[in-house]
Write a protein that holds these residues in place. Structure first.
Motif, short mmCIF file in Angstrom:
data_model
loop_
_atom_site.label_atom_id
_atom_site.label_comp_id
_atom_site.label_asym_id
_atom_site.label_seq_id
_atom_site.Cartn_x
_atom_site.Cartn_y
_atom_site.Cartn_z
N PHE A 62 0.81 -1.21 0.00
CA PHE A 62 0.00 0.00 0.00
C PHE A 62 0.85 1.27 0.00
O PHE A 62 0.54 2.24 -0.70
N GLU A 63 1.95 1.27 0.77
CA GLU A 63 2.78 2.47 0.90
C GLU A 63 3.48 2.83 -0.41
O GLU A 63 3.84 3.98 -0.61
N ASP A 64 3.67 1.85 -1.28
CA ASP A 64 4.43 2.10 -2.50
C ASP A 64 3.58 1.94 -3.75
O ASP A 64 4.08 1.64 -4.83
N ILE B 128 -2.33 5.32 -6.26
CA ILE B 128 -3.75 5.08 -6.51
C ILE B 128 -4.35 6.36 -7.08
O ILE B 128 -4.22 7.44 -6.49
N VAL B 129 -4.99 6.26 -8.24
CA VAL B 129 -5.64 7.41 -8.89
C VAL B 129 -7.12 7.09 -9.02
O VAL B 129 -7.49 6.07 -9.61
N PHE B 130 -7.96 7.94 -8.47
CA PHE B 130 -9.41 7.75 -8.56
C PHE B 130 -10.01 8.94 -9.32
O PHE B 130 -9.82 10.10 -8.93
N TRP C 48 -0.29 8.29 -2.70
CA TRP C 48 0.96 7.53 -2.75
C TRP C 48 1.81 7.96 -1.55
O TRP C 48 2.49 8.99 -1.61
N PRO C 49 1.74 7.23 -0.45
CA PRO C 49 2.42 7.65 0.78
C PRO C 49 3.90 7.95 0.60
O PRO C 49 4.43 8.85 1.25
N GLY D 253 -2.98 15.19 2.30
CA GLY D 253 -3.86 16.27 2.72
C GLY D 253 -3.88 17.50 1.84
O GLY D 253 -4.61 18.44 2.13
N ARG D 254 -3.12 17.52 0.74
CA ARG D 254 -3.09 18.71 -0.10
C ARG D 254 -4.32 18.74 -1.02
O ARG D 254 -4.68 17.73 -1.64
N ARG D 255 -4.95 19.90 -1.12
CA ARG D 255 -6.08 20.11 -2.03
C ARG D 255 -5.63 21.11 -3.08
O ARG D 255 -5.45 22.30 -2.79
N VAL D 256 -5.42 20.65 -4.30
CA VAL D 256 -4.88 21.48 -5.37
C VAL D 256 -5.97 22.37 -5.95
O VAL D 256 -7.07 21.90 -6.25
N GLN D 257 -5.66 23.64 -6.12
CA GLN D 257 -6.62 24.60 -6.67
C GLN D 257 -6.49 24.78 -8.18
O GLN D 257 -7.41 25.26 -8.83
#
Length: 398
Positions: free
Chosen positions: A205-207, A210-212, A247-248, A254-258
């Motif tokens: 999971f750490e590596d 994941i794109v949703f 992707w840890p 936590g970033r929300r891109v504007q």
């Protein structure tokens, strides 16, 4: 590049011969062909239980659908987006099936993998089994407040579906449609959870990136409209879709891109994170700089839809403050297509519900002119094949 590549679920990427990287059993079909075969075999071995009461209508294998009064009459109109509780067991569902296949794919060998898990839902017909159907209270759902609908859209199938639902069932029909839509999303969430659980159990999971995302949204009653694509417009309910990346080891949490993003940006972004070259002809750009801290609030988003059989060409540009779209439609023997529907211009900050079209308001002529100029430059830069059928001088002059 050394990755094991798989595609499971709905196939929306054209001729399979253009994609030799996928395994032979990944067939180009609107719904997975192997699921059709598996469902056929299951239905042969599992007839409808004798103690199952009859529903409003039956789907494959004669398993009944339980629907609220009036929904069966709606189904008979031939319009899309019928809804109801399907009685066939959940394990036969296409979402469950492609998840099982994806789990097998990820465990099928050594080395890095890329799995595309492409669920057909939430898409009409909105048929959903328990426990998901009962998990959503239709009376607790909040109906959209942006109800204005331009008259020009009244005959689009999505608008006719909404109107017919209201005629046959009233608000209860719309709530039932939304109930099943939300229930299908819960089902999708659970299946994605199974994929994530496998990654965690295998310490990958750490590596794993994941794109949703999604190809389009659903009007969900906004503008008195149901469905996703059968209204020829570019309202936010349709074109603003999720884009979540996780992707840890490589992406800060936590970033929300504007910055505005486009669907064509997903592929180069994945290539960038995989350390692979981005083809020169790629129209999208990697979003990695924005994911990692940069912002470009002036970058617009674009959307397009072309219907060659109807000779209809639709294009959209959106910024943080504004959205504009054009619609040209005519006969195949015309060199230049006429405007098929009025231009749309919405102030996204003052009118987030997109109910007040300002395209003909002289006070916003400069805004319209600037957006048209940027849209036309984008069509030129991407070599849009339909730009030659539009009134080039008029658009380019703006």
């Amino acid at each position: 590049a050394g990755f094991r590549t798989y595609h499971r679920g709905k196939w929306h990427i054209g001729d399979e011969r253009r994609h030799p990287c996928y395994r032979e059993d990944d067939h180009p079909h609107p719904f997975p062909r192997d699921h059709h075969l598996a469902l056929r075999d299951w239905l042969r071995e599992n007839p409808v239980p004798l103690d199952l009461p009859a529903g409003s209508w039956t789907e494959p294998g004669d398993w009944p659908v339980y629907a609220i009064p009036g929904m069966d009459a709606f189904r008979e109109t031939g319009l899309p987006y019928r809804a109801g509780r399907y009685s066939i067991p959940l394990e036969t569902n296409v979402t469950t099936h492609i998840t099982e296949c994806a789990l097998d794919d990820m465990a099928d060998g050594e080395g890095p993998f890329m799995v595309t898990w492409s669920d057909p839902g939430p898409h009409g017909p909105h048929l959903i089994q328990n426990p998901y159907y009962d998990a959503v209270d239709p009376e607790a759902l909040e109906l959209p407040s942006n109800t204005h609908r331009p008259e020009v859209y009244a005959n689009d199938p999505s608008c006719r579906s909404y109107d017919t639902m209201m005629e046959l069932m009233g608000e209860r029909g719309i709530r039932e449609y939304l109930r099943c839509y939300c229930a299908m999303i819960r089902k999708i969430d659970d299946q994605i959870g199974r994929l994530i659980a496998w990654l965690e159990e295998t310490d990958q999971f750490e590596d794993t990136l994941i794109v949703f995302t999604a190809d389009h949204g659903d009007m969900c009653g906004a503008h008195q409209t149901a469905g996703g694509k059968a209204i020829w417009a570019f309202y936010d309910e349709i074109v603003r879709v999720p884009l979540i990346m996780h992707w840890p080891k490589g992406i800060p949490a936590g970033r929300r891109v504007q910055t505005m993003a486009n669907g064509v940006d997903v592929m180069p972004t994945i290539l960038d994170y995989a350390g692979l070259p981005i083809p020169e002809q790629c129209e999208g750009r990697s979003l990695r700089p924005y994911i990692e801290g940069e912002e470009d609030l002036e970058r617009p988003a674009f959307c397009e839809a072309t219907h060659p059989e109807a000779i209809a060409v639709r294009r959209m540009i959106a910024t943080h403050d504004w959205k504009l779209w054009i619609h040209y439609q005519g006969s195949p023997d015309r060199d230049t297509l006429p405007e098929g529907r009025p231009m749309a211009l919405y102030n996204r900050k003052d009118d987030p519900g997109e109910e007040i079209n300002l395209a003909e308001d002289p006070a916003y002529a400069d805004v319209r002119r600037d957006l048209l100029r940027r849209l036309w430059k984008h069509m030129e830069a991407t070599n849009d094949p339909w730009r030659h059928r539009l009134p080039t001088e008029e658009l380019a002059a703006t």
